[in-house]
Design an enzyme around this catalytic site. Structure first.
Site, PDB file in Angstrom:
ATOM      1  N   GLY A 195     101.261  84.152  43.790  1.00 36.34           N
ATOM      2  CA  GLY A 195      99.801  84.179  43.764  1.00 36.34           C
ATOM      3  C   GLY A 195      99.252  84.627  45.101  1.00 36.34           C
ATOM      4  N   ALA A 196      99.970  85.560  45.759  1.00 35.52           N
ATOM      5  CA  ALA A 196      99.654  85.933  47.137  1.00 35.52           C
ATOM      6  C   ALA A 196      98.792  87.185  47.251  1.00 35.52           C
ATOM      7  CB  ALA A 196     100.945  86.137  47.925  1.00 35.52           C
ATOM      8  N   TYR A 220      94.000  72.318  31.836  1.00 35.04           N
ATOM      9  CA  TYR A 220      94.248  72.563  33.253  1.00 35.04           C
ATOM     10  C   TYR A 220      94.603  71.250  33.967  1.00 35.04           C
ATOM     11  CZ  TYR A 220      93.379  73.965  38.102  1.00 35.04           C
ATOM     12  OH  TYR A 220      93.509  74.206  39.445  1.00 35.04           O
ATOM     13  N   SER A 262      96.167  69.917  42.003  1.00 33.68           N
ATOM     14  CA  SER A 262      94.715  69.804  41.986  1.00 33.68           C
ATOM     15  C   SER A 262      94.312  68.360  41.740  1.00 33.68           C
ATOM     16  CB  SER A 262      94.128  70.689  40.883  1.00 33.68           C
ATOM     17  OG  SER A 262      92.739  70.439  40.722  1.00 33.68           O
ATOM     18  N   GLY A 294      92.983  85.141  47.542  1.00 32.63           N
ATOM     19  CA  GLY A 294      92.692  83.722  47.729  1.00 32.63           C
ATOM     20  C   GLY A 294      93.591  83.005  48.714  1.00 32.63           C
ATOM     21  N   ILE A 295      93.896  81.736  48.395  1.00 33.59           N
ATOM     22  CA  ILE A 295      94.664  80.921  49.333  1.00 33.59           C
ATOM     23  C   ILE A 295      96.108  81.406  49.460  1.00 33.59           C
ATOM     24  CG2 ILE A 295      93.215  78.899  48.964  1.00 33.59           C
ATOM     25  CD1 ILE A 295      95.362  77.673  47.259  1.00 33.59           C
TER      26      ILE A 295
END
Length: 283
Positions: free
Chosen positions: A12-13, A169, A142, A16-17
Site C-alpha cells: 500500500g506504498a 471493515y 484501526s 498515503g501513509i
C-alpha cells in the site's frame, strides 16, 4: 543495494501513509520494496526514493503469491514487512478468488504474504549482524476493531447485513489484531516480532467509495484527520531499529501500547481458530 542494507517491504506504498513510510525508510538508509496496486504511482514512488517497485493487486491471491516469489528471489534478507494495503468497500463484492473484497485486501492477502515471507524473515533474524528485536512484521489496524465481530462461519459476510461496509471493515481490522497476536505466539523464539498499529484518523483517500466519508470531506472541506505523514509516524518508527517497549503481539493506538480492542481479541482459542481458518482460505 549493499548486502548489509536493511530491507523494508511496504505494501500500500503508492500513496498515503504507505508512501510516507516508504519515503522515511529510504531516507534513513534502508532499501525499500515499494508495493502497490497502481503501476504508475508505485513506480513513481519507487523512483523518487530510489527503491524498487512491485505491482500487485491484493484482490488477486495469485498476484500476492507472485509478489512473494519475486521478493524472495530478489532479497537474501527481509528485515521488516509493513502490511499496510487495504481499505473500506461500500458494496459487497467478491474477488476473482471468491472472497469478500474487504476481507481479502485487509486480512487474507497480507496473511498470505506474511506466511510466504516468514521463512526469510526468520533467516534474517538469525544473521549475526542483525540487532535482536529489529526484524518485524507490522500490520495497519484501526480503532474500528472495537465494533468488529468475528463469526468464523461467516467471515465473508454472506449472511449478515453489509451496511455500507462499516461493520465488515471493523471485523477485518479486529481480525488483523487477532492474527498478529496469534502470529506473535507462533514466532516466539524465532527472533521476529509482530505488531498491529492504528495510525489515527488520517486524511487520505481511505473510504473514497463511502458516501459517509465523502460527506465528511465535503462538510469539512477535506481538512478532517491528520496528514498522511503524521499518520505514518508509528509505522515509520516501528519499521526502524527503534526499540519497541512492548511485547510482540501488542496492538498500538498510535504510540500507545495496549490500545482498546474488542473483547474477542482476548479469546486465545478464537485467535487460533481464526489463524487456521485464514490458512485454509489462502491455501
Amino acid at each position: 543495494m549493499s548486502r548489509d542494507s536493511r530491507v523494508v517491504v511496504v505494501t500500500g506504498a503508492s500513496s498515503g501513509i504507505g508512501r510516507e513510510t516508504a519515503r522515511a525508510a529510504a531516507g534513513r538508509g534502508d532499501h525499500v520494496a515499494v508495493v502497490g496496486r497502481n503501476p504508475d504511482r508505485t513506480r513513481s514512488v519507487a523512483a523518487d526514493i530510489r527503491g524498487e517497485a512491485y505491482v500487485a493487486d491484493f484482490d488477486r491471491l495469485d498476484e500476492v503469491r507472485m509478489l512473494a516469489a519475486k521478493l524472495l528471489d530478489r532479497y537474501d534478507r527481509i528485515d521488516v514487512l509493513v502490511n499496510n494495503a487495504g481499505g473500506l468497500v461500500s458494496e459487497r463484492a467478491l474477488t476473482v478468488d471468491g472472497h469478500e473484497r474487504t476481507l481479502q485486501s485487509n486480512v487474507l492477502a497480507p496473511f498470505l504474504l506474511t506466511q510466504l515471507l516468514r521463512p526469510r524473515l526468520e533467516a534474517t533474524a538469525a544473521l549475526p549482524e542483525v540487532v535482536p528485536g529489529t526484524v518485524r512484521v507490522l500490520a495497519t489496524a484501526s480503532m474500528a476493531n472495537q465494533w468488529g465481530r468475528i463469526v468464523p462461519g461467516d467471515l465473508e459476510w454472506a449472511e449478515r447485513p453489509y451496511r455500507r461496509g462499516w461493520p465488515v471493515y471493523g471485523a477485518a481490522k479486529l481480525a488483523v489484531v487477532m492474527w498478529i497476536r496469534e502470529l506473535a505466539e507462533r514466532l516466539a523464539g524465532a527472533g521476529v516480532d509482530a505488531y498491529s498499529v492504528h495510525p489515527g484518523a488520517v486524511a487520505t483517500s481511505f473510504g473514497s467509495s463511502s458516501r459517509l466519508v465523502r460527506l465528511g470531506n465535503a462538510v469539512l472541506g477535506g481538512h478532517w484527520g491528520r496528514s498522511a505523514l503524521s499518520g505514518a509516524e508509528p509505522l515509520i518508527a516501528f519499521s526502524s531499529t527503534f526499540p519497541v517497549d512492548a511485547p510482540s503481539g501488542t496492538y498500538f493506538s498510535r504510540f500507545r501500547a495496549d490500545g482498546r480492542v474488542a473483547a474477542q481479541a482476548s479469546d486465545a482459542e478464537l485467535r487460533r481458530e481464526l489463524f487456521e481458518l485464514l490458512a485454509r482460505l489462502t491455501g
